[in-house]
Design a protein around this motif. Structure first.
Motif, mmCIF file in Angstrom:
data_model
loop_
_atom_site.group_PDB
_atom_site.id
_atom_site.type_symbol
_atom_site.label_atom_id
_atom_site.label_comp_id
_atom_site.label_asym_id
_atom_site.label_seq_id
_atom_site.Cartn_x
_atom_site.Cartn_y
_atom_site.Cartn_z
ATOM 1 N N GLY A 141 47.310 118.615 14.243
ATOM 2 C CA GLY A 141 47.285 118.825 12.797
ATOM 3 C C GLY A 141 46.299 117.961 12.060
ATOM 4 O O GLY A 141 46.293 117.951 10.827
ATOM 5 N N LYS A 142 45.400 117.262 12.793
ATOM 6 C CA LYS A 142 44.445 116.364 12.146
ATOM 7 C C LYS A 142 43.077 116.492 12.800
ATOM 8 O O LYS A 142 42.937 117.019 13.907
ATOM 9 N N VAL A 143 42.046 115.980 12.122
ATOM 10 C CA VAL A 143 40.700 115.911 12.660
ATOM 11 C C VAL A 143 40.037 114.661 12.092
ATOM 12 O O VAL A 143 40.359 114.223 10.988
ATOM 13 N N THR A 144 39.117 114.074 12.863
ATOM 14 C CA THR A 144 38.428 112.860 12.437
ATOM 15 C C THR A 144 37.017 113.199 11.989
ATOM 16 O O THR A 144 36.256 113.843 12.722
ATOM 17 N N LEU A 145 36.665 112.787 10.757
ATOM 18 C CA LEU A 145 35.319 112.969 10.214
ATOM 19 C C LEU A 145 34.502 111.746 10.585
ATOM 20 O O LEU A 145 34.834 110.628 10.173
ATOM 21 N N ALA A 146 33.454 111.935 11.383
ATOM 22 C CA ALA A 146 32.618 110.831 11.830
ATOM 23 C C ALA A 146 31.478 110.621 10.846
ATOM 24 O O ALA A 146 30.626 111.490 10.683
ATOM 25 N N ASN A 147 31.491 109.471 10.183
ATOM 26 C CA ASN A 147 30.456 109.133 9.204
ATOM 27 C C ASN A 147 29.932 107.732 9.485
ATOM 28 O O ASN A 147 30.131 106.812 8.692
ATOM 29 N N GLY A 148 29.286 107.554 10.616
ATOM 30 C CA GLY A 148 28.748 106.244 10.962
ATOM 31 C C GLY A 148 29.838 105.245 11.268
ATOM 32 O O GLY A 148 30.668 105.452 12.164
ATOM 33 N N ASP A 149 29.850 104.148 10.504
ATOM 34 C CA ASP A 149 30.812 103.072 10.746
ATOM 35 C C ASP A 149 32.175 103.334 10.108
ATOM 36 O O ASP A 149 33.102 102.541 10.303
ATOM 37 N N GLY A 150 32.307 104.407 9.363
ATOM 38 C CA GLY A 150 33.567 104.642 8.655
ATOM 39 C C GLY A 150 34.200 105.971 8.972
ATOM 40 O O GLY A 150 34.314 106.824 8.074
ATOM 41 N N PRO A 151 34.612 106.217 10.212
ATOM 42 C CA PRO A 151 35.297 107.477 10.519
ATOM 43 C C PRO A 151 36.618 107.593 9.767
ATOM 44 O O PRO A 151 37.290 106.590 9.523
ATOM 45 N N LYS A 152 36.980 108.806 9.400
ATOM 46 C CA LYS A 152 38.199 109.016 8.621
ATOM 47 C C LYS A 152 38.961 110.195 9.203
ATOM 48 O O LYS A 152 38.388 111.252 9.436
ATOM 49 N N THR A 153 40.248 110.015 9.449
ATOM 50 C CA THR A 153 41.105 111.083 9.964
ATOM 51 C C THR A 153 41.855 111.722 8.809
ATOM 52 O O THR A 153 42.478 111.037 7.998
ATOM 53 N N VAL A 154 41.792 113.058 8.732
ATOM 54 C CA VAL A 154 42.421 113.778 7.620
ATOM 55 C C VAL A 154 43.314 114.873 8.181
ATOM 56 O O VAL A 154 43.146 115.318 9.329
ATOM 57 N N GLU A 155 44.241 115.309 7.370
ATOM 58 C CA GLU A 155 45.117 116.422 7.737
ATOM 59 C C GLU A 155 44.325 117.730 7.646
ATOM 60 O O GLU A 155 43.570 117.955 6.691
ATOM 61 N N LEU A 156 44.506 118.602 8.631
ATOM 62 C CA LEU A 156 43.855 119.911 8.569
ATOM 63 C C LEU A 156 44.315 120.700 7.348
ATOM 64 O O LEU A 156 43.539 121.443 6.740
ATOM 65 N N ALA A 157 45.576 120.530 6.976
ATOM 66 C CA ALA A 157 46.119 121.266 5.834
ATOM 67 C C ALA A 157 45.455 120.870 4.523
ATOM 68 O O ALA A 157 45.511 121.616 3.546
ATOM 69 N N SER A 158 44.811 119.685 4.481
ATOM 70 C CA SER A 158 44.173 119.224 3.238
ATOM 71 C C SER A 158 42.771 119.785 3.073
ATOM 72 O O SER A 158 42.169 119.684 2.006
#
Length: 335
Positions: free
Chosen positions: A90-107
């Motif tokens: 239910g989640k995916v990680t957005l890779a943005n260099g030094d600041g990866p962020k995991t978000v809910e797919l539903a969002s």
């Protein structure tokens, strides 16, 4: 020794599979390909074995992608991710260099490839052409060209369309007309928008020689995604009629406008219809209808065959019958 090393490196690089996007589903299945877009609850992935496959977003467990994507968690703003990495269910990680962020797919509301300069610009359109040559008791040559293009950025949407038709019978011009329309939509919410539009029609053969219309009013976008779109709009129009005998009329009218298209059979076939029905506020006519319905079949990613039927009615006019129906078949391009 050096040549042997280079040969091994070449073989290894050739045997290494190209990076592909991967989608894991809740039922345990896994699809590989290239993510094209996510919008309207459907994730479209281009595969080598099944073409473009639409996936219900609610069935996605997680996903990964090696391409840069604009990920939008609301209708108007987005974050450009250099890549996507698989995460827990239910989640995916957005890779943005030094600041990866995991978000809910539903969002996530939308994912698309970012464009240079204007990142969330979505531009699509088509050009349809039809040619008809008939050699019989009366020789007939018929040419028809039409186009429609839409560009959307943030809260704004621009739509331009036009059509030209010319027909000869035994070298005598029996049809010669063209039409151009431009509309600008400002989205007030995710679904509601306010539209302003201008239309000009010119006919060198029929009694109604010129039509000019300027209108404005609210509209509602039911959906707009890779699998189709549907919107309704209500308009208050000011219209000028100019007849071939020199008589002119100006009047206000209330109108309802629709625009619908839907892709079927894995985006191979497109059904579409658009048009407008209006009621003049004065006694110029009972009502006016300008409608089109048709099918497009995609031969390649950009080329298509098309069938269209058009109906144009002005009922109750003081002039002669101003109603006509046209059927065309032809080819076109789309983007």
């Amino acid at each position: 020794m050096l040549s042997r090393t280079l040969l091994c490196l070449a073989v290894a690089s050739a045997s290494t599979p190209l990076l592909a996007d991967t989608v894991w589903l809740k039922n345990g299945d896994k699809l590989s390909g290239k993510i094209t877009v996510f919008d309207g609850g459907k994730l479209l992935i281009q595969t080598e074995y099944a073409g473009a496959v639409p996936i219900d977003w609610k069935q996605v467990k997680t996903l990964e992608s090696d391409q840069q994507l604009l990920v939008k968690q609301d209708a108007y703003t987005g974050e450009k991710a250099k890549s996507l990495h698989a995460a827990e269910d239910g989640k995916v990680t957005l890779a943005n260099g030094d600041g990866p962020k995991t978000v809910e797919l539903a969002s996530i509301q939308q994912m698309l490839k970012p464009k240079p300069v204007v990142e969330d610009l979505v531009w699509k359109g088509n050009v349809d052409m039809a040619l008809d040559y008939q050699r019989a008791e009366k020789d007939t040559d018929d040419y028809d060209v039409g186009f429609k293009t839409t560009a959307r950025h943030g809260r704004w949407r621009h739509t331009a369309e036009g059509e030209y038709n010319r027909e000869f019978q035994d070298d005598v011009v029996t049809t010669d007309n063209w039409r151009a329309e431009y509309s600008l939509d400002r989205f007030l919410t995710e679904k509601w928008f306010w539209q302003g539009r201008a239309v000009y029609k010119r006919d060198k053969v029929e009694e109604l020689a010129r039509q000019r219309t300027i209108g404005t009013g609210p509209g509602y976008q039911f959906w707009d995604n890779e699998l189709g779109a549907f919107s309704l709009g209500s308009l208050l129009n000011n219209t000028d009629y100019e007849y071939s005998n020199g008589r002119k009329e100006n009047f206000y009218s209330l109108a309802m406008k629709w625009d619908y298209n839907r892709y079927l059979v894995g985006k191979k076939v497109e059904f579409f219809t658009n048009g407008e029905v209006g009621k003049p506020l004065s006694g110029v006519a009972d009502y006016a209808l300008d409608a089109e319905v048709g099918l497009r079949y995609k031969v390649t990613d950009w080329a298509s065959l098309n069938l269209k039927a058009e109906r144009d009615i002005i009922s109750g006019s003081d002039e002669a019958d101003l109603s006509k129906t046209r059927y065309t078949a032809g080819f076109g391009v789309a983007w």
